[in-house]
Design a protein around this motif. Structure first.
Motif, PDB file in Angstrom:
ATOM      1  N   SER A   8     -12.646  14.787   1.532  1.00  0.00           N
ATOM      2  CA  SER A   8     -13.479  13.785   2.222  1.00  0.00           C
ATOM      3  C   SER A   8     -13.122  12.360   1.807  1.00  0.00           C
ATOM      4  O   SER A   8     -12.516  12.131   0.756  1.00  0.00           O
ATOM      5  N   MET A   9     -13.540  11.433   2.638  1.00  0.00           N
ATOM      6  CA  MET A   9     -13.384  10.013   2.303  1.00  0.00           C
ATOM      7  C   MET A   9     -14.138   9.723   1.005  1.00  0.00           C
ATOM      8  O   MET A   9     -13.667   8.951   0.164  1.00  0.00           O
ATOM      9  N   ALA A  10     -15.298  10.343   0.874  1.00  0.00           N
ATOM     10  CA  ALA A  10     -16.083  10.146  -0.346  1.00  0.00           C
ATOM     11  C   ALA A  10     -15.278  10.579  -1.574  1.00  0.00           C
ATOM     12  O   ALA A  10     -15.268   9.893  -2.604  1.00  0.00           O
ATOM     13  N   ILE A  59      -5.584   6.583   9.036  1.00  0.00           N
ATOM     14  CA  ILE A  59      -6.421   7.383   9.943  1.00  0.00           C
ATOM     15  C   ILE A  59      -5.758   7.454  11.322  1.00  0.00           C
ATOM     16  O   ILE A  59      -5.274   6.438  11.846  1.00  0.00           O
ATOM     17  N   GLY A  60      -5.738   8.665  11.868  1.00  0.00           N
ATOM     18  CA  GLY A  60      -5.271   8.838  13.243  1.00  0.00           C
ATOM     19  C   GLY A  60      -3.785   8.649  13.428  1.00  0.00           C
ATOM     20  O   GLY A  60      -3.328   8.268  14.517  1.00  0.00           O
ATOM     21  N   ASN A  65      -4.881  10.834   5.021  1.00  0.00           N
ATOM     22  CA  ASN A  65      -5.893  11.415   5.897  1.00  0.00           C
ATOM     23  C   ASN A  65      -7.146  11.632   5.057  1.00  0.00           C
ATOM     24  O   ASN A  65      -7.082  11.639   3.834  1.00  0.00           O
ATOM     25  N   GLY A  66      -8.265  11.808   5.720  1.00  0.00           N
ATOM     26  CA  GLY A  66      -9.491  12.164   5.022  1.00  0.00           C
ATOM     27  C   GLY A  66     -10.447  12.759   6.035  1.00  0.00           C
ATOM     28  O   GLY A  66     -10.309  12.528   7.246  1.00  0.00           O
ATOM     29  N   HIS A  67     -11.430  13.519   5.555  1.00  0.00           N
ATOM     30  CA  HIS A  67     -12.412  14.137   6.449  1.00  0.00           C
ATOM     31  C   HIS A  67     -13.617  13.216   6.596  1.00  0.00           C
ATOM     32  O   HIS A  67     -13.976  12.504   5.654  1.00  0.00           O
ATOM     33  N   VAL A 107       0.868  -1.182   0.000  1.00  0.00           N
ATOM     34  CA  VAL A 107       0.000   0.000   0.000  1.00  0.00           C
ATOM     35  C   VAL A 107       0.903   1.229   0.000  1.00  0.00           C
ATOM     36  O   VAL A 107       1.785   1.348   0.855  1.00  0.00           O
ATOM     37  N   LEU A 108       0.690   2.108  -0.956  1.00  0.00           N
ATOM     38  CA  LEU A 108       1.504   3.328  -1.014  1.00  0.00           C
ATOM     39  C   LEU A 108       0.634   4.528  -0.668  1.00  0.00           C
ATOM     40  O   LEU A 108      -0.464   4.683  -1.214  1.00  0.00           O
ATOM     41  N   ALA A 109       1.131   5.366   0.230  1.00  0.00           N
ATOM     42  CA  ALA A 109       0.381   6.554   0.636  1.00  0.00           C
ATOM     43  C   ALA A 109       1.182   7.813   0.298  1.00  0.00           C
ATOM     44  O   ALA A 109       1.924   8.337   1.134  1.00  0.00           O
ATOM     45  N   PRO A 110       1.029   8.272  -0.946  1.00  0.00           N
ATOM     46  CA  PRO A 110       1.728   9.488  -1.348  1.00  0.00           C
ATOM     47  C   PRO A 110       0.973  10.720  -0.826  1.00  0.00           C
ATOM     48  O   PRO A 110      -0.154  10.587  -0.331  1.00  0.00           O
ATOM     49  N   PRO A 111       1.573  11.908  -0.950  1.00  0.00           N
ATOM     50  CA  PRO A 111       0.830  13.124  -0.611  1.00  0.00           C
ATOM     51  C   PRO A 111      -0.430  13.209  -1.474  1.00  0.00           C
ATOM     52  O   PRO A 111      -0.446  12.713  -2.612  1.00  0.00           O
TER      53      PRO A 111
END
Ligand code: PGA
Length: 253
Positions: free
Chosen positions: A80-82, A94-95, A66-68, A39-43
């Protein structure tokens, strides 16, 4: 399932992100990864670049950092997550302790975000972990347990099967200091027990990742622990050779 997640944090240009992903695509064939999911989490501005580059690589997923929790509205600067799901993201961190520390995220925020992520079929990677004062006071198991319970409050088994937990002791993040394998296993086993209380047998299949200065030189021992199902990697995820080495170590563990 074993998961190797790379949290790039606020690093990389478009070009650097492109180069890193191309290098990982070249090295990490499905055969080499075995049962390891990357899993890659880029900006967030590079999310769609990563999604496009990995369109034919189902064994490599893309996460936001992150997401709202609200789907839409007057929240300037938020995503948002959506919207993340709509953009094609697979997962969301998250968190993370940096968000708890610098952006004041609370356990309640983490819970709402986790629920929102699940509602939009994003796999939440929920971070928990104690800071140094808690570790020194010896209350780390209780403190992290409370974070976990709060994060998953009201989430039933049907949804919880998509949740990934990441234990990241704050004192080990970006410090070069890692939890020992025994410290990691103690916490992971404790968290597994908490999950088992709520979710029964499903708890055995919920991945619990370790994070905090995890690198090729210390990962073998961490990944060998029975309740460590992978890693959430910061610094070492920015160096293709290190991330590939971590994937190999996890695959062999
Ligand atoms: P690190 O970061 O590997 O650089 O310690 C881990 C994380 O914060 O997810």
């Amino acid at each position: 399932m074993k998961i190797l997640a790379g949290n790039w944090k606020m690093n990389t240009t478009f070009e650097e992100g492109y180069t890193l992903i191309e290098a990982l695509k070249t090295e990490l064939s499905p055969e080499r990864l075995g049962e390891v999911v990357v899993v890659l989490a880029p900006p967030v501005v590079q999310l769609t670049q990563a999604i496009d580059l990995l369109i034919d690589y189902p064994e490599m997923a893309v996460a936001a950092q992150n997401g709202h929790a609200s789907d839409s509205g007057a929240f300037t600067g938020e995503v948002s997550m959506a919207q993340l799901a709509d953009a094609g993201a697979d997962a969301v961190i998250i968190g993370h302790s940096e968000r708890r520390q610098y952006s004041g995220e609370t356990d309640r925020d983490v819970n709402l975000k986790t629920k929102s992520a699940l509602a939009h079929e994003l796999r939440p990677i929920v971070c928990v972990g104690e800071d140094l004062s808690v570790r020194k006071a010896g209350t780390h198991l209780a403190v992290v347990e409370a974070q976990l319970r709060a994060a998953l409050d009201g989430i039933d088994g049907d949804l919880a099967e998509n949740v990934v937990i990441a234990y990241e002791p704050v004192w080990a993040i970006g410090t070069g200091e890692t939890a020992t394998a025994a410290q990691a296993q103690e916490m992971h086993a404790h968290l597994r027990g908490v999950l088992r209380e709520t979710y029964g047998e499903l708890a055995n299949h919920m991945p619990i990742l370790y994070g905090g200065s995890c690198k090729p030189s210390n990962a073998a021992e961490l990944f060998a622990q029975p309740d460590v199902n992978g890693g959430l990697i910061g610094g070492a995820s920015l160096v293709a050779a290190d991330f590939v080495a971590l994937a190999d170590l996890l695959q062999k563990a």
